[in-house]
Motif scaffolding. Structure first.
Motif, PDB file in Angstrom:
ATOM      1  N   ILE A 155      75.032  43.267  57.518  1.00 30.69           N
ATOM      2  CA  ILE A 155      74.759  44.683  57.791  1.00 30.69           C
ATOM      3  C   ILE A 155      73.366  45.076  57.329  1.00 30.69           C
ATOM      4  O   ILE A 155      72.658  45.807  58.017  1.00 30.69           O
ATOM      5  N   LEU A 156      72.936  44.584  56.175  1.00 33.63           N
ATOM      6  CA  LEU A 156      71.601  44.910  55.682  1.00 33.63           C
ATOM      7  C   LEU A 156      70.537  44.314  56.591  1.00 33.63           C
ATOM      8  O   LEU A 156      69.528  44.958  56.884  1.00 33.63           O
ATOM      9  N   ARG A 157      70.764  43.109  57.061  1.00 29.35           N
ATOM     10  CA  ARG A 157      69.815  42.459  57.973  1.00 29.35           C
ATOM     11  C   ARG A 157      69.701  43.261  59.271  1.00 29.35           C
ATOM     12  O   ARG A 157      68.598  43.518  59.753  1.00 29.35           O
ATOM     13  N   ARG A 158      70.851  43.688  59.818  1.00 26.92           N
ATOM     14  CA  ARG A 158      70.825  44.461  61.066  1.00 26.92           C
ATOM     15  C   ARG A 158      70.087  45.782  60.901  1.00 26.92           C
ATOM     16  O   ARG A 158      69.446  46.278  61.825  1.00 26.92           O
ATOM     17  N   LEU A 159      70.174  46.373  59.721  1.00 30.71           N
ATOM     18  CA  LEU A 159      69.506  47.650  59.459  1.00 30.71           C
ATOM     19  C   LEU A 159      68.064  47.468  58.985  1.00 30.71           C
ATOM     20  O   LEU A 159      67.358  48.453  58.748  1.00 30.71           O
ATOM     21  N   GLY A 160      67.632  46.219  58.840  1.00 27.81           N
ATOM     22  CA  GLY A 160      66.254  45.961  58.428  1.00 27.81           C
ATOM     23  C   GLY A 160      66.013  46.132  56.945  1.00 27.81           C
ATOM     24  O   GLY A 160      64.872  46.302  56.510  1.00 27.81           O
ATOM     25  N   VAL A 161      67.089  46.076  56.147  1.00 25.46           N
ATOM     26  CA  VAL A 161      66.967  46.201  54.698  1.00 25.46           C
ATOM     27  C   VAL A 161      66.781  44.802  54.119  1.00 25.46           C
ATOM     28  O   VAL A 161      67.593  43.913  54.354  1.00 25.46           O
ATOM     29  N   GLU A 162      65.704  44.622  53.379  1.00 25.62           N
ATOM     30  CA  GLU A 162      65.426  43.330  52.763  1.00 25.62           C
ATOM     31  C   GLU A 162      66.072  43.267  51.385  1.00 25.62           C
ATOM     32  O   GLU A 162      66.520  44.274  50.853  1.00 25.62           O
ATOM     33  N   GLN A 163      66.090  42.083  50.794  1.00 21.57           N
ATOM     34  CA  GLN A 163      66.657  41.934  49.450  1.00 21.57           C
ATOM     35  C   GLN A 163      65.928  42.817  48.450  1.00 21.57           C
ATOM     36  O   GLN A 163      66.512  43.343  47.526  1.00 21.57           O
ATOM     37  N   CYS A 164      64.625  42.973  48.643  1.00 18.95           N
ATOM     38  CA  CYS A 164      63.856  43.920  47.829  1.00 18.95           C
ATOM     39  C   CYS A 164      62.926  44.658  48.776  1.00 18.95           C
ATOM     40  O   CYS A 164      61.899  44.130  49.198  1.00 18.95           O
ATOM     41  N   SER A 165      63.301  45.882  49.126  1.00 16.09           N
ATOM     42  CA  SER A 165      62.537  46.698  50.072  1.00 16.09           C
ATOM     43  C   SER A 165      61.603  47.631  49.321  1.00 16.09           C
ATOM     44  O   SER A 165      61.857  48.014  48.178  1.00 16.09           O
ATOM     45  N   SER A 166      60.545  48.034  50.005  1.00 23.16           N
ATOM     46  CA  SER A 166      59.635  49.020  49.453  1.00 23.16           C
ATOM     47  C   SER A 166      60.298  50.392  49.480  1.00 23.16           C
ATOM     48  O   SER A 166      61.006  50.730  50.424  1.00 23.16           O
ATOM     49  N   GLY A 167      60.048  51.182  48.465  1.00 24.22           N
ATOM     50  CA  GLY A 167      60.568  52.542  48.413  1.00 24.22           C
ATOM     51  C   GLY A 167      59.512  53.570  48.772  1.00 24.22           C
ATOM     52  O   GLY A 167      59.676  54.754  48.494  1.00 24.22           O
ATOM     53  N   ALA A 168      58.408  53.116  49.387  1.00 29.13           N
ATOM     54  CA  ALA A 168      57.325  54.032  49.729  1.00 29.13           C
ATOM     55  C   ALA A 168      56.949  53.853  51.195  1.00 29.13           C
ATOM     56  O   ALA A 168      56.661  52.747  51.643  1.00 29.13           O
ATOM     57  N   HIS A 169      56.961  54.963  51.932  1.00 28.59           N
ATOM     58  CA  HIS A 169      56.607  54.924  53.348  1.00 28.59           C
ATOM     59  C   HIS A 169      55.669  56.065  53.662  1.00 28.59           C
ATOM     60  O   HIS A 169      55.962  57.214  53.385  1.00 28.59           O
ATOM     61  N   GLY A 170      54.520  55.717  54.204  1.00 30.96           N
ATOM     62  CA  GLY A 170      53.577  56.720  54.681  1.00 30.96           C
ATOM     63  C   GLY A 170      53.540  56.592  56.186  1.00 30.96           C
ATOM     64  O   GLY A 170      54.542  56.809  56.865  1.00 30.96           O
ATOM     65  N   SER A 171      52.412  56.166  56.723  1.00 33.36           N
ATOM     66  CA  SER A 171      52.347  55.890  58.153  1.00 33.36           C
ATOM     67  C   SER A 171      53.023  54.558  58.467  1.00 33.36           C
ATOM     68  O   SER A 171      53.283  54.254  59.622  1.00 33.36           O
TER      69      SER A 171
END
Length: 139
Positions: A3-19
């Motif tokens: 489920i995480l792979r399908r949603l594009g969630v990595e084992q350690c994802s960044s918590g910062a999104h700009g552009s």
């Protein structure tokens, strides 16, 4: 987890999104499954420099967004609702894994977002100018 792979969630994802997703430099935040105590994933938290970039990117995006006619903004919000609907089962499962809610409640949380997108898209067709009057009573 699939489920995480399908949603594009990595084992350690960044918590910062700009552009785009930024390489956040803060400490890791661990998300646990409350039912099992197991680790779901990790999020690299943003630091003050990361926040400066996020805010600058948001201000730039807003300067373009505010110039779009309301129906165009509504169409973009409608498309977000379509994407939420396409991922409703996986997103609802993720809510369930993170909060311990039953699946019906997790999917209900996602459905609320879909409903808000539909409502906002409908309202956008009622805005013909760049401003809208206020219903606030004079004092």
């Amino acid at each position: 987890m699939d489920i995480l792979r399908r949603l594009g969630v990595e084992q350690c994802s960044s918590g910062a999104h700009g552009s785009d997703w930024l390489p956040a430099n803060g400490p890791e935040l661990i998300s646990f499954n409350p039912a099992t105590g197991g680790v779901l994933a990790r999020v690299r938290q943003a630091e003050s420099g990361d926040y400066d970039r996020v805010v600058a990117d948001a201000a730039c995006a807003f300067s373009r967004w505010r110039l779009l006619p309301a129906p165009k903004r509504g169409e973009i919000v409608r498309e977000i609702g379509v994407e939420l609907r396409a991922c409703k089962r996986d997103l609802g499962t993720l809510v369930t894994l993170e909060t311990g809610k039953i699946l019906a409640e997790g999917e209900g949380e996602v459905q609320e977002m879909i409903d808000i997108a539909v409502f906002a898209a409908g309202l956008s067709r009622q805005l013909y100018g760049k401003t809208m009057h206020s219903e606030r009573a004079a004092h």
